[in-house]
Write a protein that holds these residues in place. Structure first.
Motif, PDB file in Angstrom:
ATOM      1  N   ARG A 101       0.902  -1.226   0.105  1.00  0.00           N
ATOM      2  CA  ARG A 101       0.074  -0.134   0.077  1.00  0.00           C
ATOM      3  C   ARG A 101       0.889   1.073  -0.140  1.00  0.00           C
ATOM      4  N   VAL A 102       1.835   1.093   0.626  1.00  0.00           N
ATOM      5  CA  VAL A 102       2.925   2.123   0.633  1.00  0.00           C
ATOM      6  C   VAL A 102       3.466   2.455  -0.775  1.00  0.00           C
ATOM      7  N   TRP A 103       3.699   1.468  -1.627  1.00  0.00           N
ATOM      8  CA  TRP A 103       4.403   1.643  -2.875  1.00  0.00           C
ATOM      9  C   TRP A 103       3.144   2.368  -3.744  1.00  0.00           C
ATOM     10  N   GLN A 104       1.879   1.700  -3.469  1.00  0.00           N
ATOM     11  CA  GLN A 104       0.597   2.155  -4.158  1.00  0.00           C
ATOM     12  C   GLN A 104       0.210   3.725  -4.108  1.00  0.00           C
ATOM     13  N   ALA A 105       0.525   4.218  -2.877  1.00  0.00           N
ATOM     14  CA  ALA A 105       0.181   5.364  -2.403  1.00  0.00           C
ATOM     15  C   ALA A 105       1.487   6.324  -2.385  1.00  0.00           C
ATOM     16  N   ALA A 106       2.677   6.091  -2.791  1.00  0.00           N
ATOM     17  CA  ALA A 106       3.943   6.787  -2.623  1.00  0.00           C
ATOM     18  C   ALA A 106       3.672   7.997  -3.316  1.00  0.00           C
ATOM     19  N   ALA A 107       3.202   8.073  -4.429  1.00  0.00           N
ATOM     20  CA  ALA A 107       2.971   9.550  -5.008  1.00  0.00           C
ATOM     21  C   ALA A 107       2.006  10.524  -4.387  1.00  0.00           C
ATOM     22  N   ARG A 108       1.177   9.796  -3.497  1.00  0.00           N
ATOM     23  CA  ARG A 108       0.169  10.871  -2.947  1.00  0.00           C
ATOM     24  C   ARG A 108       0.590  11.087  -1.526  1.00  0.00           C
ATOM     25  N   PHE A 109       1.743  10.523  -0.835  1.00  0.00           N
ATOM     26  CA  PHE A 109       2.180  10.831   0.510  1.00  0.00           C
ATOM     27  C   PHE A 109       2.601  12.450   0.671  1.00  0.00           C
ATOM     28  N   ASP A 110       2.095  13.213   1.637  1.00  0.00           N
ATOM     29  CA  ASP A 110       2.497  14.374   1.940  1.00  0.00           C
ATOM     30  C   ASP A 110       3.267  14.698   3.146  1.00  0.00           C
ATOM     31  N   PRO A 111       4.530  15.107   3.042  1.00  0.00           N
ATOM     32  CA  PRO A 111       5.130  15.123   4.331  1.00  0.00           C
ATOM     33  C   PRO A 111       5.011  16.325   5.260  1.00  0.00           C
ATOM     34  N   GLU A 112       3.996  17.083   4.618  1.00  0.00           N
ATOM     35  CA  GLU A 112       3.680  18.277   5.369  1.00  0.00           C
ATOM     36  C   GLU A 112       2.548  17.819   6.309  1.00  0.00           C
ATOM     37  N   ARG A 113       1.917  16.857   5.930  1.00  0.00           N
ATOM     38  CA  ARG A 113       0.765  16.469   6.657  1.00  0.00           C
ATOM     39  C   ARG A 113       1.069  15.384   7.730  1.00  0.00           C
ATOM     40  N   ALA A 114       1.938  14.636   7.482  1.00  0.00           N
ATOM     41  CA  ALA A 114       2.052  13.394   8.592  1.00  0.00           C
ATOM     42  C   ALA A 114       3.469  12.912   8.448  1.00  0.00           C
ATOM     43  N   LYS A 115       4.184  12.530   9.621  1.00  0.00           N
ATOM     44  CA  LYS A 115       5.398  11.799   9.409  1.00  0.00           C
ATOM     45  C   LYS A 115       5.284  10.333   8.872  1.00  0.00           C
ATOM     46  N   PHE A 116       6.335  10.099   8.127  1.00  0.00           N
ATOM     47  CA  PHE A 116       6.140   8.773   7.285  1.00  0.00           C
ATOM     48  C   PHE A 116       6.020   7.634   8.301  1.00  0.00           C
ATOM     49  N   GLY A 117       6.582   7.747   9.530  1.00  0.00           N
ATOM     50  CA  GLY A 117       6.479   6.401  10.521  1.00  0.00           C
ATOM     51  C   GLY A 117       5.314   6.361  10.897  1.00  0.00           C
ATOM     52  N   THR A 118       4.731   7.418  11.140  1.00  0.00           N
ATOM     53  CA  THR A 118       3.264   7.617  11.649  1.00  0.00           C
ATOM     54  C   THR A 118       2.125   7.121  10.785  1.00  0.00           C
ATOM     55  N   TRP A 119       2.229   7.447   9.593  1.00  0.00           N
ATOM     56  CA  TRP A 119       1.560   7.136   8.254  1.00  0.00           C
ATOM     57  C   TRP A 119       1.665   5.490   8.094  1.00  0.00           C
ATOM     58  N   LEU A 120       2.793   5.049   8.204  1.00  0.00           N
ATOM     59  CA  LEU A 120       3.061   3.369   7.981  1.00  0.00           C
ATOM     60  C   LEU A 120       2.498   2.726   8.855  1.00  0.00           C
ATOM     61  N   HIS A 121       2.727   3.213  10.401  1.00  0.00           N
ATOM     62  CA  HIS A 121       2.151   2.344  11.126  1.00  0.00           C
ATOM     63  C   HIS A 121       0.579   2.293  11.559  1.00  0.00           C
ATOM     64  N   ARG A 122      -0.079   3.463  10.957  1.00  0.00           N
ATOM     65  CA  ARG A 122      -1.440   3.622  10.702  1.00  0.00           C
ATOM     66  C   ARG A 122      -1.755   2.539   9.770  1.00  0.00           C
ATOM     67  N   ILE A 123      -1.221   2.497   8.577  1.00  0.00           N
ATOM     68  CA  ILE A 123      -1.685   1.494   7.576  1.00  0.00           C
ATOM     69  C   ILE A 123      -1.576   0.068   8.157  1.00  0.00           C
ATOM     70  N   ALA A 124      -0.457  -0.107   8.842  1.00  0.00           N
ATOM     71  CA  ALA A 124      -0.199  -1.700   9.391  1.00  0.00           C
ATOM     72  C   ALA A 124      -1.032  -1.996  10.530  1.00  0.00           C
ATOM     73  N   THR A 125      -1.312  -1.022  11.338  1.00  0.00           N
ATOM     74  CA  THR A 125      -2.416  -1.207  12.396  1.00  0.00           C
ATOM     75  C   THR A 125      -3.672  -1.500  12.060  1.00  0.00           C
ATOM     76  N   ASN A 126      -4.183  -0.766  11.048  1.00  0.00           N
ATOM     77  CA  ASN A 126      -5.382  -0.778  10.426  1.00  0.00           C
ATOM     78  C   ASN A 126      -5.783  -2.518   9.902  1.00  0.00           C
ATOM     79  N   LEU A 127      -4.666  -2.495   9.151  1.00  0.00           N
ATOM     80  CA  LEU A 127      -4.721  -3.972   8.507  1.00  0.00           C
ATOM     81  C   LEU A 127      -4.886  -5.106   9.588  1.00  0.00           C
ATOM     82  N   ALA A 128      -3.789  -4.912  10.367  1.00  0.00           N
ATOM     83  CA  ALA A 128      -3.813  -5.982  11.739  1.00  0.00           C
ATOM     84  C   ALA A 128      -5.070  -6.084  12.124  1.00  0.00           C
TER      85      ALA A 128
END
Length: 222
Positions: A101-128
């Motif tokens: 999902r990170v690969w699919q959304a890479a072009a849409r990630f906005d570092p001004e709105r969220a830290k990468f680590g927070t964004w990544l953990h949110r994706i993994a947490t929701n999936l789990a």
């Protein structure tokens, strides 16, 4: 073609991530840059780059950057997912799906709105959490590892019994409470970052942690 990533984590699981060898969604430019730019891309110091830089390079078609990003985060994502799901196979699936999902959304990630680590953990947490809700009947495999030599057989048996009780209690715990414990204690995330990964306020995270500790205490007292 496929992008294949393997990571062996000190005897732990070996990850194999296969992705289409095409640009991430949202990018229409060709993957092959002009010759002068291609040399600059090859000379990038990916190991020293930040997560945000690696993601930006990945969005621009740098497959080696995504390679580095995946190798950097897959083991921690597996650990997080395993704590939440209690199942090794499910944890591997969650970790790899999160990176996909990170690969699919890479072009849409906005570092001004969220830290990468927070964004990544949110994706993994929701999936789990979703995986746990879909398979509540799945029980974690018992841990047969014995304590270091020294304690008596009775002490070893008591230790295993206590560990099994903790594992069983965690399996019964609501998924979001388990996720809060995993983010705050296992991943050692700051309160605000863990709360953001769970999409709750800091006070909401404190409530989840408080209920989780109370749940565990009640189960172990019983």
């Amino acid at each position: 073609m496929l992008l294949r990533i393997k990571e062996e984590n000190h005897g732990g699981p070996m990850f194999l991530l296969s992705l289409p060898f095409t640009a991430p969604p949202g990018r229409s430019e060709p993957l092959t840059p002009p010759r002068t730019e291609a040399q600059a891309v090859l000379n990038r110091d990916r190991a020293a780059a930040t997560d945000e830089a690696l993601l930006a390079w990945s969005a621009a078609g740098d497959r080696l950057a995504f390679d580095q990003l995946s190798l950097r985060h897959l083991p921690r994502l597996y650990q997080l997912a395993h704590r939440i799901t209690g199942d090794a196979a499910a944890a591997e699936d969650v970790a790899q799906e999160a990176m996909l999902r990170v690969w699919q959304a890479a072009a849409r990630f906005d570092p001004e709105r969220a830290k990468f680590g927070t964004w990544l953990h949110r994706i993994a947490t929701n999936l789990a959490i979703d995986r746990t809700r879909q398979a509540r009947h799945t029980a974690p495999a018992p841990d047969d590892t014995l304590p270091a030599p020294g304690p008596s057989p009775e002490q070893q048996a008591a230790t295993r019994q206590q560990r099994d009780r903790v594992v069983a209690a965690l399996q019964e715990m609501p998924a979001r409470q388990r996720a809060a414990l995993a983010l705050f204690y296992d991943q050692e995330m700051e309160g605000a970052q863990a709360a953001a990964a769970l999409s709750v306020s800091t006070r909401g995270l404190e409530g989840l942690l408080r209920r989780a500790r109370r749940f565990l205490a009640g189960k172990l007292e019983d």
